[in-house]
Design a protein around this motif. Structure first.
Motif, mmCIF file in Angstrom:
data_model
loop_
_atom_site.group_PDB
_atom_site.id
_atom_site.type_symbol
_atom_site.label_atom_id
_atom_site.label_comp_id
_atom_site.label_asym_id
_atom_site.label_seq_id
_atom_site.Cartn_x
_atom_site.Cartn_y
_atom_site.Cartn_z
ATOM 1 N N SER A 122 0.823 -1.206 0.000
ATOM 2 C CA SER A 122 0.000 0.000 0.000
ATOM 3 C C SER A 122 0.861 1.261 0.000
ATOM 4 O O SER A 122 2.028 1.239 0.399
ATOM 5 N N ALA A 123 0.220 2.354 -0.401
ATOM 6 C CA ALA A 123 0.911 3.643 -0.516
ATOM 7 C C ALA A 123 1.673 4.015 0.760
ATOM 8 O O ALA A 123 2.824 4.426 0.720
ATOM 9 N N ARG A 124 0.999 3.815 1.862
ATOM 10 C CA ARG A 124 1.555 4.255 3.129
ATOM 11 C C ARG A 124 2.897 3.590 3.430
ATOM 12 O O ARG A 124 3.793 4.184 4.025
ATOM 13 N N GLN A 125 3.033 2.333 3.021
ATOM 14 C CA GLN A 125 4.285 1.618 3.252
ATOM 15 C C GLN A 125 5.428 2.246 2.451
ATOM 16 O O GLN A 125 6.566 2.285 2.909
ATOM 17 N N LEU A 126 5.097 2.717 1.246
ATOM 18 C CA LEU A 126 6.127 3.298 0.387
ATOM 19 C C LEU A 126 6.592 4.654 0.897
ATOM 20 O O LEU A 126 7.653 5.146 0.523
ATOM 21 N N THR A 167 12.135 5.240 -2.634
ATOM 22 C CA THR A 167 11.869 3.867 -2.194
ATOM 23 C C THR A 167 11.886 2.904 -3.377
ATOM 24 O O THR A 167 12.553 1.863 -3.342
ATOM 25 N N LEU A 168 11.157 3.257 -4.438
ATOM 26 C CA LEU A 168 11.028 2.354 -5.585
ATOM 27 C C LEU A 168 12.369 2.200 -6.294
ATOM 28 O O LEU A 168 12.750 1.103 -6.717
ATOM 29 N N HIS A 169 13.090 3.283 -6.420
ATOM 30 C CA HIS A 169 14.406 3.245 -7.039
ATOM 31 C C HIS A 169 15.365 2.365 -6.236
ATOM 32 O O HIS A 169 16.071 1.515 -6.785
ATOM 33 N N ASP A 170 15.344 2.517 -4.924
ATOM 34 C CA ASP A 170 16.242 1.731 -4.058
ATOM 35 C C ASP A 170 15.899 0.240 -4.102
ATOM 36 O O ASP A 170 16.793 -0.611 -4.095
ATOM 37 N N LEU A 171 14.609 -0.061 -4.150
ATOM 38 C CA LEU A 171 14.198 -1.469 -4.247
ATOM 39 C C LEU A 171 14.713 -2.071 -5.551
ATOM 40 O O LEU A 171 15.240 -3.183 -5.577
ATOM 41 N N ASP A 172 14.548 -1.323 -6.631
ATOM 42 C CA ASP A 172 15.006 -1.791 -7.940
ATOM 43 C C ASP A 172 16.522 -2.007 -7.932
ATOM 44 O O ASP A 172 17.018 -3.038 -8.403
ATOM 45 N N GLN A 173 17.238 -1.061 -7.365
ATOM 46 C CA GLN A 173 18.704 -1.166 -7.278
ATOM 47 C C GLN A 173 19.114 -2.408 -6.495
ATOM 48 O O GLN A 173 20.120 -3.040 -6.783
ATOM 49 N N ALA A 174 18.315 -2.728 -5.490
ATOM 50 C CA ALA A 174 18.636 -3.885 -4.635
ATOM 51 C C ALA A 174 18.231 -5.205 -5.288
ATOM 52 O O ALA A 174 18.541 -6.274 -4.770
ATOM 53 N N GLY A 175 17.514 -5.133 -6.417
ATOM 54 C CA GLY A 175 17.148 -6.353 -7.132
ATOM 55 C C GLY A 175 15.764 -6.883 -6.828
ATOM 56 O O GLY A 175 15.405 -7.982 -7.263
#
Ligand code: C2E
Ligand code: MG
Ligand code: MG
Ligand code: MG
Length: 292
Positions: A122-126, A167-175
């Protein structure tokens, strides 16, 4: 909310206003209890290769086994969890339970296990600056690499905001892969594809419903087919995976295969299953394969 103390000390509610507030407060309290007393459960819906029927992954879906009301579906409590902030704890519960289960399946079934699990976010988590660290620590705690996890987001969850982008960028970077859920239903599905590092698009069920009908409403069918085809072609052009959601018949599966879909999900392929039921399914598949 408008509430007043009556003479006898009763709390009086204004008709039509306060009751939803009361219901909302009660639901919040009950959810807290549900989390503390282990009333929540995670079920797993197989994501299937449309050519071989292999279970390539699962999507985790939360359920609430309410002591009086029985089985409560996420549509009836996720919104309240979001409003009360309990979604953070609920999300941590679902992620931890999912990672633990996926690790168990990988240990038991090896390459025949689902290769990844999708968890709805959910949005709030991001918006939580600690979210990425928490996700990575949870994966690590269960001995999973980041490619085992897919986070499913809807358009409303993503929207704008620099914390969300980070957040989304960091998740992607982490795989960790990101999936755009209910794809095609939002107002800006296409611009979202550009705005954040999507790996997977999930074609919404509304474009799968009726996609196979031969006569009844040809124009509506053609329109759904056109959207379904456009989405899979777009995904291909951008190097993304496409998954079709809500497949309820073999005729639909066939049509989606013909349009170029490799992966699907839906009651026709499998309902969401308890961990135990999916373990049984995986065991019987493995026995069939090894002839044991
Ligand atoms: P979703 O992520 O789009 O999940 C797919 C929904 O479609 C699930 O409903 C699933 O049971 C249902 N479904 C799958 N195949 C079929 C089919 O062939 N026909 C039909 N009619 N339905 C099918 P469910 O489990 O009720 O979940 C509803 C929504 O609640 C999910 O939609 C997701 O947005 C949200 N949700 C579920 N679990 C969580 C969670 O742990 N966290 C958050 N934040 N949201 C969750
Ligand atoms: Mg989903
Ligand atoms: Mg969906
Ligand atoms: Mg949905």
């Amino acid at each position: 909310a408008a509430k007043q103390r009556g003479k006898a000390g009763y709390v009086r509610f204004l008709p039509g206003m306060a009751e939803p507030v009361l219901a909302h407060m009660r639901l919040g309290g009950e959810l807290r209890r549900a989390l503390d007393q282990d009333e929540l459960e995670v079920v797993y819906q197989p994501i299937v290769a449309l050519d071989t029927g292999r279970v390539v992954g699962v999507e985790s879906l939360v359920r609430w086994n309410h002591p009086e009301r029985g089985l409560v579906m996420p549509g009836d409590f996720i919104p309240a969890a979001e409003r009360t902030g309990l979604i953070a704890d609920l999300g941590r519960f679902v992620l931890d339970r999912t990672c633990r289960q996926l690790a168990a399946w990988l240990a038991e079934f090896g390459p025949a296990a689902p290769g990844h699990a999708g968890v709805n976010v959910s949005a709030r988590q991001l918006h939580d600056p600690g979210f990425v660290a928490h996700v990575l620590a949870t994966l690590d705690g269960h001995g999973l690499t980041s490619d085992r996890l897919v986070l499913e987001l809807t358009e409303s969850a993503v929207l704008r905001g620099s914390q969300v982008s980070r957040t989304l960028h960091d998740l992607d970077q982490a795989g960790v892969r990101l999936a755009l859920d209910d794809f095609g239903t939002g107002e800006s599905s296409l611009s979202l594809l550009r705005a954040f590092p999507t790996a997977i698009v999930k074609l919404d069920k509304s474009f799968v419903d009726g996609i196979e009908i031969d006569d009844a409403d040809a124009a509506a069918r053609d329109a759904r087919q056109a959207v379904a085809r456009a989405v899979v072609q777009l995904a291909g052009a951008l190097g993304l995976e496409a998954v079709a959601e809500g497949i309820e018949s073999e005729a639909q599966a066939e049509q989606l295969r013909a349009l170029g879909y490799c992966f699907g999900q839906g009651y026709h392929l499998s309902r969401p299953l308890s961990a135990t039921a999916l373990t049984t399914l995986l065991s019987s598949r493995q026995r069939a394969l090894t002839g044991g």
